[in-house]
Design a protein around this motif. Structure first.
Motif, PDB file in Angstrom:
ATOM      1  N   TRP A 184      -7.736 -44.937   6.623  1.00  0.00           N
ATOM      2  CA  TRP A 184      -7.662 -44.391   7.980  1.00  0.00           C
ATOM      3  C   TRP A 184      -7.554 -42.876   7.949  1.00  0.00           C
ATOM      4  N   ALA A 185      -6.670 -42.425   7.057  1.00  0.00           N
ATOM      5  CA  ALA A 185      -6.410 -40.988   7.027  1.00  0.00           C
ATOM      6  C   ALA A 185      -7.638 -40.211   6.581  1.00  0.00           C
ATOM      7  N   VAL A 186      -8.320 -40.725   5.538  1.00  0.00           N
ATOM      8  CA  VAL A 186      -9.489 -39.992   5.037  1.00  0.00           C
ATOM      9  C   VAL A 186     -10.588 -39.965   6.088  1.00  0.00           C
ATOM     10  N   GLU A 187     -10.848 -41.142   6.675  1.00  0.00           N
ATOM     11  CA  GLU A 187     -11.903 -41.167   7.686  1.00  0.00           C
ATOM     12  C   GLU A 187     -11.515 -40.334   8.896  1.00  0.00           C
ATOM     13  N   GLY A 188     -10.243 -40.427   9.271  1.00  0.00           N
ATOM     14  CA  GLY A 188      -9.784 -39.616  10.398  1.00  0.00           C
ATOM     15  C   GLY A 188      -9.976 -38.141  10.125  1.00  0.00           C
ATOM     16  N   ALA A 189      -9.673 -37.739   8.874  1.00  0.00           N
ATOM     17  CA  ALA A 189      -9.831 -36.338   8.540  1.00  0.00           C
ATOM     18  C   ALA A 189     -11.288 -35.921   8.630  1.00  0.00           C
TER      19      ALA A 189
ATOM     20  N   PHE B 177      -5.817 -39.053  15.862  1.00  0.00           N
ATOM     21  CA  PHE B 177      -5.166 -40.357  16.004  1.00  0.00           C
ATOM     22  C   PHE B 177      -5.284 -41.155  14.704  1.00  0.00           C
ATOM     23  N   MET B 178      -6.483 -41.139  14.123  1.00  0.00           N
ATOM     24  CA  MET B 178      -6.685 -41.899  12.891  1.00  0.00           C
ATOM     25  C   MET B 178      -5.820 -41.346  11.758  1.00  0.00           C
ATOM     26  N   VAL B 179      -5.709 -40.028  11.688  1.00  0.00           N
ATOM     27  CA  VAL B 179      -4.897 -39.433  10.621  1.00  0.00           C
ATOM     28  C   VAL B 179      -3.433 -39.824  10.823  1.00  0.00           C
ATOM     29  N   VAL B 180      -2.957 -39.758  12.058  1.00  0.00           N
ATOM     30  CA  VAL B 180      -1.565 -40.115  12.321  1.00  0.00           C
ATOM     31  C   VAL B 180      -1.335 -41.592  11.998  1.00  0.00           C
ATOM     32  N   LEU B 181      -2.303 -42.403  12.356  1.00  0.00           N
ATOM     33  CA  LEU B 181      -2.215 -43.831  12.069  1.00  0.00           C
ATOM     34  C   LEU B 181      -2.082 -44.060  10.570  1.00  0.00           C
ATOM     35  N   GLY B 182      -2.926 -43.356   9.807  1.00  0.00           N
ATOM     36  CA  GLY B 182      -2.849 -43.480   8.358  1.00  0.00           C
ATOM     37  C   GLY B 182      -1.516 -42.985   7.835  1.00  0.00           C
TER      38      GLY B 182
ATOM     39  N   MET C 239      -7.050 -27.728  10.661  1.00  0.00           N
ATOM     40  CA  MET C 239      -7.519 -27.986   9.303  1.00  0.00           C
ATOM     41  C   MET C 239      -6.371 -28.514   8.438  1.00  0.00           C
ATOM     42  N   GLY C 240      -5.146 -28.162   8.819  1.00  0.00           N
ATOM     43  CA  GLY C 240      -3.996 -28.744   8.129  1.00  0.00           C
ATOM     44  C   GLY C 240      -4.001 -30.258   8.268  1.00  0.00           C
ATOM     45  N   PHE C 241      -4.410 -30.721   9.413  1.00  0.00           N
ATOM     46  CA  PHE C 241      -4.555 -32.162   9.643  1.00  0.00           C
ATOM     47  C   PHE C 241      -5.551 -32.771   8.682  1.00  0.00           C
ATOM     48  N   VAL C 242      -6.622 -32.040   8.458  1.00  0.00           N
ATOM     49  CA  VAL C 242      -7.676 -32.556   7.582  1.00  0.00           C
ATOM     50  C   VAL C 242      -7.152 -32.694   6.160  1.00  0.00           C
ATOM     51  N   THR C 243      -6.536 -31.633   5.639  1.00  0.00           N
ATOM     52  CA  THR C 243      -6.049 -31.716   4.260  1.00  0.00           C
ATOM     53  C   THR C 243      -4.927 -32.746   4.161  1.00  0.00           C
ATOM     54  N   LEU C 244      -4.148 -32.880   5.225  1.00  0.00           N
ATOM     55  CA  LEU C 244      -3.116 -33.916   5.220  1.00  0.00           C
ATOM     56  C   LEU C 244      -3.758 -35.289   5.039  1.00  0.00           C
ATOM     57  N   GLY C 245      -4.821 -35.520   5.788  1.00  0.00           N
ATOM     58  CA  GLY C 245      -5.498 -36.805   5.713  1.00  0.00           C
ATOM     59  C   GLY C 245      -6.058 -37.101   4.334  1.00  0.00           C
ATOM     60  N   PHE C 246      -6.486 -36.059   3.635  1.00  0.00           N
ATOM     61  CA  PHE C 246      -7.104 -36.271   2.319  1.00  0.00           C
ATOM     62  C   PHE C 246      -6.085 -36.645   1.242  1.00  0.00           C
ATOM     63  N   PHE C 247      -4.832 -36.287   1.454  1.00  0.00           N
ATOM     64  CA  PHE C 247      -3.860 -36.508   0.382  1.00  0.00           C
ATOM     65  C   PHE C 247      -2.803 -37.547   0.747  1.00  0.00           C
TER      66      PHE C 247
END
Lengths: 504, 486
Positions: free
Chosen positions: A332-337, A404-409, A311-319
């Protein structure tokens, strides 16, 4: 019919739950089980048209319903879903179906109450995802604590009382501040509890910051983000299998969803200003909690910590603010999250179910009490292998796509964020596979394991459905991303606009 | 005085109630213990008729009587209806309980109706003396009822404490009122207001009087630091009397506070707001914190009442019509919650066994899933968890606080609600998570069970559809407080 699809998704499980409850004592347990299954299946089926009837080119709310509820306070019964929330309604109804199957023979006392609690909770969670009125959201958001509290407390493990009270009070603390925030917004917006009107409302930086703090308390506890995560391992360990499945698969997502629906669009300037706090806390969750998971001796606790890390990955992606002058969220990050949220819904439910299958046979969650399970339960071991791989983010499983998408973002925004985040692929693999190795492989460790029987038809069914979901989403995530694409773009555009009042 | 300004029939419900009480009092002398059911039925019928009489005038415009000392307005009518319901619930829930303890006597019925009469007079009084007469009629009847179980040491002790402290509070109130009279030259609420508005009143004297009035009100509300009697009286009194003390009189005291503070001393709102703020903050904090430490559930509910009254005071101190409406809605909701809570306690009690420890609720879900669910409704409603009625009561008060830029008070109230949730949760925990120690079936008459179920279910139903009740009460307060004669 399509006009009140969301109402149906909310109230059908609630009504089904009441019917199940009415079957009474354990004499009628078989009736209660079948009624619960029918209710859960029907509730799941009514959510399917949400996907099939969804217009992917439209980023706004769909399937909207608007009726006055409490006119004295201008509160409306306003429902609707967009690309951000639609999947969670379906995922939730799906998980409830799995939970009913998972608890089929395992729950022996107060069966009707157990099934009813899950069905009612399912309806309430659907309500929280679909609500477009702040108080309506709050009502659903809080009310679902009641069934969860009972589920952990009545059917839980030895320290269930401690865990259930901790769960309840922790989550209540956060949400009560949100209530004050909503009331504040009510007056700022000239007497409305409509969430969309909050999105348009210009707010000063000071107000946005305070609102962000209030939302942070509510949703960070729910996600849970480090350092307010401590209720989760306790709740997971003590909850019955079904409770853990719903908790991990759905209620955590509600916290993340809250950030998307409330924190980011209502307080975009403050979110941008303090994004580094969220990023820092998320990275701590990813790295530190990942390490904590490594040293767990209790399987459920291990998966609980792994949930926090994911879930840390998810919040990371949102911000992940990047783009021109750091004003835009990274798509990328938001969709990945979002993909990660759905994927984690399947994977965590599957992991908890696997642990539940073993626990029902051996009555222990300690890794040390197992070993060589593969010798006795080969089919089970194969399934669990898949889910363990998905949990560690192996390509071709659903766990990979989102991460992968979050890391890409993250790479596009800041290389070092991406490096820190990517360590999860190492830690995740380490703790999951190491646990898998100790539990499943090797020689038969003791008599308990020697007496294990492989999965029965019911368990096989649950595992197979979850496996299809995990693999399907990993191999072909496009149907998921297509639907959320337009809504995510709208959100990103909205958040990039400053809401600070223009100086005259 | 002339006949028009007397306008005696404005008090028809009170007159009917008085006549009926006297008739029942006489009739009961000729009724043997075995036939006490007749008194019970007659009492409920009396309450029903009184309720119908009140309800028939509920939408009429405000009307004065008895030389402008008695006012029937929507506020008083709805307050009276709530009180009637509150007293009727006491009698219905308390019947089996009273029977098993030898309290099922004529006095129970007549005294409770006399106290109701006092409350109804309070609700309509707009003259300090009338207010005081109503207050004393209510209080004296209740003191006597607390001592009804005269062989019980705890009850007599409770009655004595209640009487001494209550008399002190009445004295304070009366003293304050006399100062207001000295300052403004009138006992009439509206004339007092007019005198203050015109600047003719002696400011210092009014503030002095105000302090005493607020002190007296604080006692009657049971607000900290005038709360000392609450836990002891709640614990010592027989449970039906506890239920009575904790429900209907709170409505009467709120109306009294509205009359004196909001209508009479409106010009001094900045002064009494500060005082009420202290009372409210202390009540919410101390009530919730101390309740956690209780093992006796009646005592716990006593402290919980203190914290609920803190919320009522929060609405009052907003000092505008919406705030008063929020307080009124809160207190009406509280009557329903409090009655249901004590009702369940009486349901669990039986001859020779008093359900008053929290542990007595152990495993209620195994003994009676239905009433465990009902008690769960009550507890979550009191804790202010949606979708129960208690949530909307808290929401309406918080909303008015934020509107008055008292966000810090709202946050404070919210944090202590969280602490409060802990002890309500403990009751749920005991009922659901623990195993039953006794498997005695619940003994209660059918009527009590049905009414109790309806009462508890109302907490949920009104929580799902609070609009009707809320708008009716808000409207009543708005129509009443705006009416300033002269």
């Amino acid at each position: 019919m399509t006009g009140n699809l969301l109402s149906l998704a909310i109230w059908l499980p609630v009504v089904a739950g009441l019917v199940v409850l009415a079957t009474g004592g354990d004499k009628n347990a078989p009736v209660a089980r079948w009624l619960a299954l029918i209710g859960a299946l029907a509730s799941f089926l009514v959510t399917i048209p949400l996907y099939t009837g969804f217009d992917s080119y439209h980023g706004g709310m769909q399937f909207e319903e608007l009726k006055p509820w409490i006119e004295a306070l201008n509160i409306n019964y306003h429902l609707g879903v967009d690309g951000l929330s639609m999947f969670f309604v379906i995922l939730n109804s799906f998980t409830t179906l799995m939970v009913v199957l998972a608890g089929w023979q395992v729950i022996e006392k107060r069966v009707a109450q157990y099934m009813a609690a899950f069905l009612i909770m399912s309806g309430l969670i659907n309500g929280a995802f679909a609500a477009l009125d702040a108080i309506l959201f709050y009502v659903f958001f809080e009310a679902m604590l009641i069934p969860m509290y009972l589920i952990i407390g009545v059917w839980g493990g030895p320290r269930r009382v401690y865990a259930s009270v901790k769960f309840f009070l922790y989550t209540l603390l956060g949400s009560l501040l949100t209530l004050v925030a909503f009331i504040y917004l009510y007056y700022q917006s000239g007497g409305s509890f409509d969430i969309a009107s909050y999105h348009r409302l210009p707010l000063t930086m000071a107000a946005q910051t305070l609102l962000l703090v209030a939302f942070f308390f509510a949703f960070a506890v729910k996600v849970p983000m480090w350092p307010v995560h401590t209720w989760l391992p306790d709740a997971h360990v003590e909850a019955p299998t079904g409770g853990s499945m719903v908790l991990a698969a759905i209620t955590l997502k509600l916290g993340a969803y809250g950030f998307l629906r409330f924190a980011l669009p209502i307080a975009p300037d403050a979110s941008r200003e303090y994004a580094w706090v969220f990023v820092a806390l998320s990275l701590v969750a990813v790295v530190y909690i990942g390490m904590v998971a490594l040293v767990q001796t209790d399987m459920k606790k291990l998966v609980a910590y792994s949930s926090i890390s994911h879930m840390g990955f998810v919040t990371l992606g949102f911000f992940m603010f990047g783009g021109v002058a750091g004003k835009e969220l990274n798509a990328w990050a938001v969709e990945g999250a979002l993909v990660q949220m759905i994927s984690h819904g399947f994977v965590s439910a599957a992991m908890f179910f696997c642990i539940g299958v073993m626990y029902d046979r051996v009555h222990s969650r300690k890794i040390a009490d197992y070993g060589g399970v593969a010798n006795k339960m080969p089919i089970f071991a194969a399934f669990m292998m898949l889910f363990a791989m998905a949990n560690s983010g192996l390509p071709a499983t659903s766990g990979f796509a989102g991460e992968f998408m979050v890391v890409l973002g993250a790479v596009q925004v800041n290389f070092w964020y991406a490096v820190a985040a990517a360590t999860t692929l190492i830690f995740g693999a380490a703790y999951t596979l190491w646990m898998y190795k100790r539990v499943i492989f090797g020689d038969v460790a003791n008599e308990n394991v020697a007496e294990l029987k492989d999965v029965n038809a019911r368990e096989f069914l649950v595992l197979a459905i979850l496996a299809v979901a995990v693999l399907g989403m990993g191999l072909y995530p496009k149907p998921f991303t297509d639907v959320m694409h337009q809504s995510v773009n709208d959100l990103i555009w909205h958040v990039s606009q400053s809401k600070l009042p223009q100086l005259p | 005085m002339n006949w028009t300004s007397l306008n005696p029939w404005v008090a028809t419900p009170e007159i009917f109630l008085l006549c009926a009480v006297c008739a029942i009092l006489l009739l009961d002398l000729f009724i043997s213990d075995a036939k006490r059911g007749v008194t019970y039925v007659l009492t409920l019928l009396t309450l029903l008729v009184t309720g119908v009489l009140v309800a028939s005038g509920v939408s009429a415009p405000a009307e004065y009587g008895y030389s402008e000392s008695f006012l029937v307005d929507p506020l008083s009518s709805y307050a009276k209806l709530t009180m009637i319901v509150g007293v009727a619930l006491v009698l219905v829930y308390g019947r089996s309980y009273a029977k098993a303890r030898g309290l099922y006597r004529g006095e129970l019925f007549t005294l409770s109706m006399f106290s109701l009469l006092g409350m109804m007079v309070m609700a309509s009084a707009v003259n300090f003396l009338t207010l005081y007469v109503g207050l004393e009629l209510m209080s004296l009847s209740i003191y006597a009822m607390v001592a009804l179980n005269r062989d019980s040491v705890a009850s007599t002790e409770a009655a004595m404490k209640y009487f001494v402290l209550g008399a002190l509070a009445s004295g304070m109130l009366l003293y304050g009122m006399s100062m207001l009279y000295g300052a403004t030259g009138s006992l009439d609420v509206f004339k007092v207001a007019a005198a203050i508005q015109s600047g003719a009143a002696n400011q210092l004297l009014v503030v002095f009087g105000l302090v005493f009035v607020v002190t007296g009100l604080g006692f009657k509300f049971g607000a900290v630091p005038f709360h000392m009697w609450v836990p002891d009286v709640y614990q010592g009194a027989p449970t039906p009397m506890t239920q009575l003390i904790s429900t209907a009189p709170k409505v009467a005291v709120l109306v009294l506070a509205l009359r004196v503070l909001a209508q009479g001393l409106e010009g001094f709102a900045p002064d009494w707001r500060g005082m009420l703020m202290i009372l409210a903050v202390l009540s919410i904090a101390l009530g919730n914190l101390t309740a956690i430490a209780q093992s006796n559930i009646k005592r716990m509910l006593g402290y919980s009442t203190i914290s609920h009254m803190g919320f009522v005071l929060l609405g009052l101190l907003v000092a505008n019509v919406n705030g008063y409406a929020a307080s009124f809605f809160y207190v009406v909701s509280y009557v329903l919650m409090g009655a249901a809570g004590f009702g369940i306690l009486m349901l669990l009690s039986r001859a020779g066994f008093e359900a008053e420890q929290i542990n007595d609720l152990k495993g209620l879900n195994q003994r009676s899933p239905w009433f465990a669910l009902m008690m769960l409704f009550v507890m979550f409603s009191m804790a202010g968890i949606p979708v129960f009625l208690g949530f909307f009561a808290k929401l309406s008060v918080l909303k008015e606080l934020v509107n008055m830029h008292l966000v810090w008070l709202a946050v404070f109230a919210v944090i202590f609600s969280l602490i409060g949730a802990f002890y309500y949760l403990r009751i749920v925990k005991v009922m659901y998570f623990d195993d039953a120690e006794s498997h005695e079936p619940l003994q209660a008459s059918l009527d009590a069970k049905v009414v109790l179920s309806v009462n508890c279910a109302l907490l949920l139903v009104l929580g799902l559809m609070p609009n009707q009740l809320m708008s009716v009460l808000i409207d009543a307060v708005q129509r009443s407080i705006v009416v300033v004669a002269y």
